[in-house]
Motif scaffolding. Structure first.
Motif, PDB file in Angstrom:
ATOM      1  N   ASP A  14       0.906  -1.033   0.076  1.00 36.46           N
ATOM      2  CA  ASP A  14       0.003  -0.067   0.094  1.00 36.46           C
ATOM      3  C   ASP A  14       1.014   1.322  -0.041  1.00 36.46           C
ATOM      4  OD1 ASP A  14      -2.486  -1.313   0.042  1.00 36.46           O
ATOM      5  OD2 ASP A  14      -2.727  -1.367   2.284  1.00 36.46           O
ATOM      6  N   ARG A  15       1.913   1.283   0.775  1.00 34.50           N
ATOM      7  CA  ARG A  15       2.877   2.386   0.765  1.00 34.50           C
ATOM      8  C   ARG A  15       3.399   2.699  -0.306  1.00 34.50           C
ATOM      9  NH1 ARG A  15       5.931   0.695   6.124  1.00 34.50           N
ATOM     10  NH2 ARG A  15       4.193   0.137   7.365  1.00 34.50           N
ATOM     11  N   TYR A  16       3.813   1.738  -1.203  1.00 36.12           N
ATOM     12  CA  TYR A  16       4.409   1.876  -2.609  1.00 36.12           C
ATOM     13  C   TYR A  16       3.256   2.330  -3.484  1.00 36.12           C
ATOM     14  CZ  TYR A  16       9.090   0.315  -1.902  1.00 36.12           C
ATOM     15  OH  TYR A  16      10.335   0.569  -1.677  1.00 36.12           O
ATOM     16  N   GLN A  95      19.144  -5.164  -9.956  1.00 36.57           N
ATOM     17  CA  GLN A  95      20.057  -5.823  -8.976  1.00 36.57           C
ATOM     18  C   GLN A  95      19.402  -5.499  -7.377  1.00 36.57           C
ATOM     19  OE1 GLN A  95      22.640  -7.890 -10.154  1.00 36.57           O
ATOM     20  NE2 GLN A  95      21.486  -7.349 -11.976  1.00 36.57           N
ATOM     21  N   LEU A  96      19.074  -6.706  -6.864  1.00 37.49           N
ATOM     22  CA  LEU A  96      18.664  -6.623  -5.427  1.00 37.49           C
ATOM     23  C   LEU A  96      19.853  -7.357  -4.616  1.00 37.49           C
ATOM     24  CD1 LEU A  96      15.007  -7.317  -4.432  1.00 37.49           C
ATOM     25  CD2 LEU A  96      16.949  -7.659  -2.840  1.00 37.49           C
ATOM     26  N   VAL A  97      20.368  -6.483  -3.808  1.00 36.84           N
ATOM     27  CA  VAL A  97      21.739  -6.852  -3.185  1.00 36.84           C
ATOM     28  C   VAL A  97      21.498  -6.995  -1.927  1.00 36.84           C
ATOM     29  CG1 VAL A  97      24.159  -6.637  -3.137  1.00 36.84           C
ATOM     30  CG2 VAL A  97      22.990  -6.269  -5.260  1.00 36.84           C
ATOM     31  N   ILE A 117      19.660  -1.555  -3.836  1.00 36.08           N
ATOM     32  CA  ILE A 117      18.927  -1.982  -5.183  1.00 36.08           C
ATOM     33  C   ILE A 117      19.069  -1.136  -6.173  1.00 36.08           C
ATOM     34  CG2 ILE A 117      16.697  -0.856  -4.200  1.00 36.08           C
ATOM     35  CD1 ILE A 117      14.877  -3.208  -5.392  1.00 36.08           C
ATOM     36  N   VAL A 118      19.178  -1.659  -7.451  1.00 32.19           N
ATOM     37  CA  VAL A 118      19.507  -0.780  -8.413  1.00 32.19           C
ATOM     38  C   VAL A 118      18.340  -1.161  -9.881  1.00 32.19           C
ATOM     39  CG1 VAL A 118      21.097  -0.001 -10.333  1.00 32.19           C
ATOM     40  CG2 VAL A 118      21.854  -0.555  -7.815  1.00 32.19           C
ATOM     41  N   ASP A 145       9.986  -4.223  -2.573  1.00 30.90           N
ATOM     42  CA  ASP A 145      10.765  -2.786  -2.700  1.00 30.90           C
ATOM     43  C   ASP A 145      11.194  -2.988  -4.303  1.00 30.90           C
ATOM     44  OD1 ASP A 145      11.010  -1.715  -0.208  1.00 30.90           O
ATOM     45  OD2 ASP A 145      12.105  -3.595   0.047  1.00 30.90           O
ATOM     46  N   ARG A 146      11.617  -4.156  -4.930  1.00 24.14           N
ATOM     47  CA  ARG A 146      11.671  -4.180  -6.303  1.00 24.14           C
ATOM     48  C   ARG A 146      10.602  -3.849  -7.083  1.00 24.14           C
ATOM     49  NH1 ARG A 146      10.435  -7.231 -10.012  1.00 24.14           N
ATOM     50  NH2 ARG A 146       9.313  -8.910  -8.790  1.00 24.14           N
ATOM     51  N   ARG A 147       9.268  -4.258  -6.986  1.00 15.50           N
ATOM     52  CA  ARG A 147       8.323  -4.107  -7.639  1.00 15.50           C
ATOM     53  C   ARG A 147       7.988  -2.469  -7.447  1.00 15.50           C
ATOM     54  NH1 ARG A 147       6.878  -9.048  -5.632  1.00 15.50           N
ATOM     55  NH2 ARG A 147       5.645  -8.249  -3.838  1.00 15.50           N
TER      56      ARG A 147
END
Length: 163
Positions: A14-16, A95-97, A117-118, A145-147
């Motif tokens: 929801d926050r995103y 890239q999720l590191v 994350i990039v 976060d990625r989405r």
């Protein structure tokens, strides 16, 4: 134009959604990529917890060059394929590191950063650059976060078509 940061509520998805609405409103009608990147960097930096750097690197045809950001001074140029940003740009894959120290060839611009994350940004098949977020917390970023951040990057890319 005045823009007030509205606190994000609800679960992380929801926050995103709310963050994307704010991002879209912030760049509505503006096509200047520097202005939009500057405002989106500030929005992300001030809206997301445990983030110590949020910003853009733009592809100049040869390498990535730092653009607008919030956080400590950054590395200015990053070759494609080098570090997390260069890998995202070179592969055109997010890239999720969870641990930057375990990422081969990580470029340490801020020694406090532990996770990153990039998101690559592509318009009409051309690499525009990357959206980069760092955190001092290990494993700060996940699939939610990625989405969400891929959606923010897409909002930015759509502004480029307004020229």
């Amino acid at each position: 134009m005045s823009f007030d940061l509205v606190p994000l509520t609800g679960d992380r998805a929801d926050r995103y959604r709310q963050l994307c609405e704010q991002a879209a409103a912030l760049v509505a009608g503006e096509s200047d990529r520097i202005a939009n990147a500057a405002n989106l960097s500030a929005l992300l930096y001030h809206s997301l917890p445990e983030v110590n750097w949020a910003g853009f690197y733009f592809h100049d045809g040869h390498e990535l060059v730092v653009g607008p950001f919030q956080g400590k001074p950054a590395c200015v140029r990053i070759p494609l394929g080098k570090g997390v940003c260069g890998t995202a740009a070179g592969t055109r894959r997010t890239q999720l590191v969870p641990d930057v120290h375990a990422f081969p060839g990580h470029i340490a611009c801020d020694g406090d950063t532990r996770s990153e994350i990039v998101i690559p940004m592509v318009a009409a098949g051309d690499l525009v650059g990357v959206l980069d977020l760092d955190s001092p917390k290990p494993a700060r970023f996940d699939e939610t976060d990625r989405r969400g951040l891929e959606s923010v990057a897409e909002i930015f890319v759509r502004t480029l078509a307004q020229h």
